[in-house]
Design an enzyme around this catalytic site. Structure first.
Site, PDB file in Angstrom:
ATOM      1  N   CYS A 166      -7.121  15.032  -9.411  1.00 22.82           N
ATOM      2  CA  CYS A 166      -7.353  15.278  -7.763  1.00 22.82           C
ATOM      3  C   CYS A 166      -8.907  15.936  -7.734  1.00 22.82           C
ATOM      4  O   CYS A 166      -9.411  16.464  -8.420  1.00 22.82           O
ATOM      5  CB  CYS A 166      -6.545  15.968  -7.412  1.00 22.82           C
ATOM      6  SG  CYS A 166      -4.670  15.637  -7.460  1.00 22.82           S
TER       7      CYS A 166
ATOM      8  N   GLN B  84       0.950  -0.775  -4.972  1.00 25.15           N
ATOM      9  CA  GLN B  84       0.337   0.495  -4.748  1.00 25.15           C
ATOM     10  C   GLN B  84       1.193   1.454  -5.220  1.00 25.15           C
ATOM     11  O   GLN B  84       2.568   1.719  -5.437  1.00 25.15           O
ATOM     12  CB  GLN B  84       0.804   0.562  -3.250  1.00 25.15           C
ATOM     13  CG  GLN B  84      -0.411  -0.558  -2.272  1.00 25.15           C
ATOM     14  CD  GLN B  84      -1.884  -0.067  -2.305  1.00 25.15           C
ATOM     15  OE1 GLN B  84      -2.228   1.036  -3.042  1.00 25.15           O
ATOM     16  NE2 GLN B  84      -2.780  -0.827  -1.658  1.00 25.15           N
TER      17      GLN B  84
ATOM     18  N   ASP C 136     -10.364 -17.574  -8.930  1.00 25.64           N
ATOM     19  CA  ASP C 136     -11.302 -16.521  -8.942  1.00 25.64           C
ATOM     20  C   ASP C 136     -11.905 -16.557  -7.515  1.00 25.64           C
ATOM     21  O   ASP C 136     -12.852 -17.375  -7.373  1.00 25.64           O
ATOM     22  CB  ASP C 136     -12.494 -16.709 -10.015  1.00 25.64           C
ATOM     23  CG  ASP C 136     -13.307 -15.751 -10.170  1.00 25.64           C
ATOM     24  OD1 ASP C 136     -13.268 -14.730  -9.291  1.00 25.64           O
ATOM     25  OD2 ASP C 136     -14.168 -15.743 -11.137  1.00 25.64           O
TER      26      ASP C 136
ATOM     27  N   CYS D  51      -9.945  -0.683  -0.074  1.00 21.15           N
ATOM     28  CA  CYS D  51      -9.828   0.662  -0.949  1.00 21.15           C
ATOM     29  C   CYS D  51     -11.216   1.204  -1.112  1.00 21.15           C
ATOM     30  O   CYS D  51     -11.211   2.290  -2.185  1.00 21.15           O
ATOM     31  CB  CYS D  51      -9.064   0.402  -2.327  1.00 21.15           C
ATOM     32  SG  CYS D  51      -9.704  -0.851  -3.569  1.00 21.15           S
TER      33      CYS D  51
END
Length: 430
Positions: A75, A261, A339, A387
């Site tokens: 974190c 996720q 790909d 992300c």
């Protein structure tokens, strides 16, 4: 004593100050704070530092909940109040779009917050064995040293509660010449899984492992993963891992090693927002690129659209096809592996025309793919799930340059207590 006033926060959760004309990134500092600091690395264009004392604290500073926070690298934002973390991430997104992409959405979507603690249902931890002792945890912030943790407040409680028992098991296996240096933990409604990345398993160690598996709490099971091999269950009767998308009445089974996720509650909200932006309609032809095991493909198909899912991993596209059959959506879905980082204009032409595209690439983004899009194969709407705000900004600029209107973007707080920013954006052809 060196002091600085913090005016911003960067994408790694470090405070940003301007000191003698040079940008300095200060770990442990928040915007609006005055801190004492110590330089840890000096480069030509910027410096890195560690806050040694908070002289004027931010009103949003809070005491970290985890006793390992000062050392553990898992974190980076526990010293900031959970609600303001989201505001920081929103700022990071906007600045990356402006600085790297020179673009701005017409609308900023409200941030999706999610739960602040106990959200992580999947995690990879490292183990280190020395002098008869076993350390189990995440790497430290400043080195590859393993921080031995005995609880973790961002892990699902069912996973955190077993860290002590898992450490003991790894210590026993090491004494039996079966060292394990990496594990993965999974929590799902029907089952919890411990995956051991292991190179060899002597007979005595296997017997010890089976005994340990039988002594685990209900709904726990052990998987083994050898190098370059898929994970396999230790015991054949191991129950199946899965997660659900209740809004669409979907269940998606998966195996350890599959990408899912880590935060299923936030993922359900992310999928819902992506579907609101994409607006799939019956009969439309929609591509789900970087489709994984069908996280977005199946909700799109449930809306009546025909979905083509493409993903680099054959194992994941096979899992997506299995999940489509399980959820009775096979007739409106087809999946194949390719790909996508090698996408060219010829690739796009071979796909044919899609009405809409959903993109969900890894951190490196989808630069080759968005560059390859060209008339007459430009979909009228693209929803991009990212992300990494830096690669999202880069790719957004490419889409705008191709005539797309950058209609909206917003963040999803998929990883509270960290600086990780999950973004969803919508682009419409002018």
């Amino acid at each position: 004593m060196n002091t600085a006033t913090i005016h911003n926060i960067d994408h790694e959760g470090r405070g940003v100050a301007r000191i003698q004309g040079k940008t300095t990134f200060i770990t442990g500092a928040l915007p609006q704070e005055t801190v004492a600091y110590q330089i840890t690395r000096s480069k030509k264009h910027h410096s890195e530092a560690q806050a040694t004392r908070i002289l004027t604290p931010s009103p949003y500073r809070t005491a970290p909940a985890c006793p390992h926070y000062s050392q553990c690298g898992g974190c980076t934002l526990q010293h900031a109040h959970s609600s303001v973390q989201v505001a920081y991430k929103q700022r990071i997104l906007e600045e990356q779009l402006q600085r790297l992409g020179k673009v701005r959405p017409q609308y900023l979507l409200p941030a999706i917050y999610g739960q602040a603690w106990g959200y992580r249902h999947r995690a990879r931890l490292s183990a280190h064995h020395s002098q008869g002792q076993t350390l189990l945890g995440f790497q430290s912030r400043s080195s590859h040293r393993i921080i031995d943790i005995h609880s973790c407040p961002i892990l699902a409680p069912q996973l955190s509660a077993q860290l002590g028992n898992i450490r003991t098991l790894l210590q026993q296996l090491n004494r039996l010449h079966a060292p394990v240096r990496t594990i993965e933990l999974h929590h799902s409604p029907a089952a919890n899984a411990l995956t051991l990345h292991i190179q060899r398993l002597p007979q005595a160690a296997r017997a010890q492992l089976i005994q340990a598996a039988q002594a685990l709490p209900a709904h726990w099971h052990i998987w083994l993963q050898a190098p370059q091999q898929p994970a396999r269950p230790l015991l054949p009767e191991s129950p199946q891992l899965s997660y659900s998308l209740p809004e669409y009445q979907l269940t998606l089974p998966y195996r350890p090693g599959d990408f899912t996720q880590v935060n299923p509650a936030a993922n359900a909200l992310l999928v819902s927002r992506a579907m609101q932006l994409l607006q799939p309609r019956p009969g439309e032809r929609i591509a789900d690129l970087f489709c994984g095991l069908g996280n977005f493909s199946l909700p799109i198909a449930a809306a009546g659209a025909h979905v083509t899912g493409i993903e680099g991993s054959p194992a994941l596209t096979e899992r997506a096809a299995q999940n489509a059959r399980l959820n009775r959506l096979a007739e409106r879905t087809r999946f194949h592996s390719a790909d996508l980082f090698q996408t060219t204009g010829h690739t796009v032409a071979a796909w044919g025309r899609f009405d809409k595209i959903l993109l969900d690439p890894p951190r490196s983004g989808a630069y080759a793919l968005v560059q390859a899009l060209h008339p007459p194969y430009l979909p009228r709407r693209i929803v991009y799930v990212s992300c990494n705000p830096a690669t999202f900004a880069r790719d957004a600029a490419v889409l705008v340059g191709k005539g797309y209107r950058f209609r909206s973007a917003g963040i999803v707080n998929m990883f509270p207590q960290t600086a990780h920013v999950e973004t969803v954006g919508c682009f419409e052809l002018e």
